[in-house]
Design an enzyme around this catalytic site. Structure first.
Site, short mmCIF file in Angstrom:
data_model
loop_
_atom_site.label_atom_id
_atom_site.label_comp_id
_atom_site.label_asym_id
_atom_site.label_seq_id
_atom_site.Cartn_x
_atom_site.Cartn_y
_atom_site.Cartn_z
CE1 TYR A 217 -4.17 -1.59 0.21
CE2 TYR A 217 -3.29 -2.79 2.08
CZ TYR A 217 -4.27 -2.62 1.14
OH TYR A 217 -5.35 -3.46 1.09
CB SER A 248 -2.55 -3.85 -6.81
OG SER A 248 -3.93 -4.17 -6.70
CG ASP A 249 -2.37 -5.23 -0.17
OD1 ASP A 249 -3.38 -5.95 -0.13
OD2 ASP A 249 -1.60 -5.10 0.80
CB CYS A 250 -7.36 -5.66 -1.58
SG CYS A 250 -7.07 -7.38 -2.05
CB ALA A 252 -2.68 -0.88 -3.34
#
Length: 722
Positions: A217, A248-250, A252
């Site tokens: 993030y 990607s992180d969720c 982000a």
């Protein structure tokens, strides 16, 4: 494994060729829909719907019944890379079994795929970080070894197919604070970046063959990680040769404009992430890529490249094909949470527990000498304290109280008291403060021995938004036992009965008073669904403790640098100047071990006190280890290297071996040290193996004064020339 990686690369090239043909047939709109985690079907091309988001941090998570293994930090405490691979293999076996069952039921929803977003190989640089228990601890070498072998277990060893896809996360320089992570910028120099924050990712890529990497993030040096071309392309693909996909992180990518304020619109954020090297969006921002391509912000060829990476991954898993030669299609659902899985789970739980103190050999307890056992504390019967976060659902849980009752049966009466709330001043909402203290004293008065179960659970430390307490973000405000816990412990101590303190937590706690007063202390982490049974067997000598601390236990958070400062100076055992309460690598046993004949072999030549120059191929260390006690047990042979130059880190872990020995048994242990083990990174991030001297330490713990004080043993030292 290297041959398998090489052969898999050949197969991957064939898959990529197929993937390019498939992508070439897709419209721009169809392409864009495949870049988000909930990828819909493209029926005209025979592409089934696939949800990329699945979790398997310590067991298949969030999708019904599965074996709930000890949390990752507990697995790290085993210091056993073979066991890490076993656990990964068990998780992917259950993952395939569940996937096969779900596919038969036409279920392609969230948490139903074979792309597991684990392991978390971030460095646990500060004990206040709430997500630290998801990691393998504070050391780059240990994290690398456990991470690589966990990846091997998850992905399997078939030359044509992945059993499941592992994902090394979160690249990079990510370890809190949780409350500001979405807009936080981690400022870090190249030396710390390459020496501390990147090694585990590099190992997972180059040695582990990990299929996926997830961006973090936060930003690094001003650029959000999920759009950071230096990280995702320059380092990951060009320096390391990564061939998998980046996710990607969720949420982000939305952070890029909402919190980092680097861009102004979702279209710009999607374009920046795609151009920065991100292939897959956990979220829906990449749906703006159609507009981004049409407006010339992203070349369609880059979008095609991302899709080739994604479809290649699905082909490696065999999820685009019909039933064919994929050996994993035959794994039956009956393996899930089976008796063999439960046994492995209990073995791992026992191996993870760390004996911190055992004054007067109070442990192991003698069942025949106890008529009544008191079990007290907010974690004594707390299921949350078994599992940590990112957990699955076990068919049966054994809390500490339940495990002890099951183990002791009718032979010993077990009395229980919650003692206090985990962090509030009363158990009952309408009760008076300290409303269980009379019960605590009553249980102690009737007991021959008292087991006090304190610590934390995932409601106190965890990911932002998961923790549901007044601390808010998931990070810890300090290292103290929260609420009234220490008062309960003091009451047990004042009863005059023998007290065993069991700590269940995912991070270090400053239990200074306990160390000064309580005779026996055991760190149990979040030990999984079988944790209570494993602990009971350990307390009563059915098993011998062999865990080691993968993190430093500090005396106070006041000795730590500012939480948001990502410089490593003053952090972890590698850079700290103070003596720890309990050091990294420390742990006691019910038996004892002796080391003899420690030597360094450079080719066929043995090095003594002032050995020869370490050759290009490195050296091999040998030692004889003997069990000199009365109980069978496992020793953790540790090798540390200290470069003898001013301004260099403390001795760093560079080798590990686990060796099981019966009483009186002796074995030769051999540990290779490559030449790189004698190198350090310079301020430009370049590994330098410079001429000079190095001290190499071999023994059962780190070569620090506190470890020697706690164990009463010194490690063997060799001096080598570089």
């Amino acid at each position: 494994m290297y041959m398998e990686l090489s052969e898999m690369r050949e197969k991957t090239a064939a898959y990529k060729k197929q993937a390019r043909k498939l992508v070439a047939q897709m419209t721009l709109e169809e392409k864009v829909t495949q870049t988000v985690h909930a990828a819909p079907a493209v029926k005209r091309l025979g592409i089934k719907a696939y949800n990329w988001w699945n979790e398997a941090l310590h067991g298949v998570a969030r999708a019904g019944v599965a074996t709930v293994f000890p949390q990752a930090i507990g697995l790290a405490a085993t210091f056993d890379e073979d066991l890490a691979e076993q656990v990964g293999e068990a998780i992917s076996t259950e993952g395939r079994a569940k996937y096969n069952m779900q596919q038969a039921g036409q279920d392609t929803g969230l948490y139903k795929g074979l792309t597991f977003w684990s392991p978390n190989v971030n460095i646990f640089r500060d004990p206040r970080w709430g997500r630290g228990h998801e990691t393998f601890g504070e050391d780059p070498f240990l994290t690398s070894r456990m991470g690589v072998r966990f990846v091997w277990g998850i992905q399997g060893h078939d030359r044509n197919y992945l059993k499941a896809a592992a994902c090394a996360k979160h690249v990079a320089v990510h370890s809190g604070p949780e409350g500001i992570r979405h807009g936080f910028d981690a400022v870090v120099g190249k030396q710390d970046l390459y020496e501390t924050y990147l090694p585990a990712f590099k190992a997972c890529v180059q040695e582990g063959g990990v299929e996926a990497v997830m961006g973090a993030y936060n930003g690094v040096n001003g650029v959000p990680c999920c759009a950071n071309r230096e990280l995702l392309v320059g380092i990951l693909r060009e320096e390391w040769g990564f061939e998998g996909h980046v996710v990607s992180d969720c949420g982000a990518i939305a952070d890029i404009h909402q919190f980092h304020h680097i861009t102004d619109t979702p279209v710009e954020s999607a374009a920046m992430a795609m151009n920065g090297g991100c292939d897959l969006n956990c979220g829906d921002m990449f749906l703006y890529l159609k507009q981004a391509v049409e407006e010339g912000l992203v070349e369609e060829s880059r979008l095609d490249e991302a899709l080739v990476n994604l479809f290649t991954a699905r082909m490696k898993l065999g999820v685009l094909d019909g039933k064919g030669d994929n050996p994993y299609d035959a794994i039956p659902y009956s393996v899930v949470d089976s008796s063999s899985m439960q046994k492995l789970n209990r073995d791992v739980a026992a191996a993870s527990m760390v004996l911190l103190k055992n004054e007067g050999n109070l442990l192991p307890l003698d069942k025949s000498a106890i008529r009544t056992l008191g079990v007290i504390g907010p974690n004594a019967n707390n299921r949350k304290a078994l599992v940590g976060n990112y957990e699955g659902t076990a068919s049966r849980y054994w809390t500490i109280s339940e495990g002890l009752q099951e183990y002791l049966g009718d032979q010993v009466r077990v009395l229980f008291s919650e003692g206090c709330h985990l962090y509030r001043d009363k158990v009952e909402g309408l009760g008076e403060p300290n409303d269980r203290m009379a019960e605590v004293k009553g249980v102690c008065a009737l007991s021959d021995v008292v087991v006090v179960c304190l610590g934390l659970d995932a409601s106190l430390e965890g990911e932002q938004g998961d923790a549901n307490n007044e601390y808010g973000s998931g990070d810890k405000p300090d290292l103290n036992l929260p609420g009234l816990q220490e008062q309960v412990l003091k009451a047990a101590y004042e009863s005059g009965k023998p007290v065993v303190l069991v700590l269940l937590s995912g991070s270090a706690l400053a239990v200074n008073w306990a160390q000064d007063h309580i005779p026996a202390i055991l760190q149990g982490w979040y030990p999984g669904a079988q944790g209570g049974l494993a602990l009971a067997e350990l307390l009563f000598g059915e098993r011998c403790p062999g865990g080691r601390l993968p993190v430093t236990f500090y005396r106070s958070s006041e000795e730590l640098p500012d939480f948001a400062d990502y410089r490593m100076e003053g952090r972890t055992y590698r850079y700290m100047k103070n003596q720890a309460l309990y050091p990294f690598g420390y742990g006691l046993s019910y038996t004892s071990f002796a080391y003899t004949g420690v030597r360094a072999l450079c080719g066929e030549q043995a090095a003594g006190e002032s050995g020869p120059v370490v050759p290009e191929e490195g050296i091999r260390l040998e030692t004889r280890v003997k069990n000199t006690g009365a109980m069978a047990g496992t020793e953790t042979v540790q090798v540390y290297v200290k470069i003898c130059r001013e301004g260099t880190p403390n001795a760093q872990l560079k080798g590990i071996r686990k060796v099981f020995l019966s009483p009186g048994e002796e074995k030769t242990v051999s540990i290779p040290l490559p030449r790189e083990a004698f190198g350090l990174y310079d301020t430009e991030g370049r590994l330098q193996v410079l001429p000079g001297a190095a001290r190499v330490y071999v023994g059962g713990h780190a070569p620090d004064m506190r470890s020697e004080e706690l164990t009463g043993q010194k490690v063997t030292q060799l001096v080598l020339c570089i």
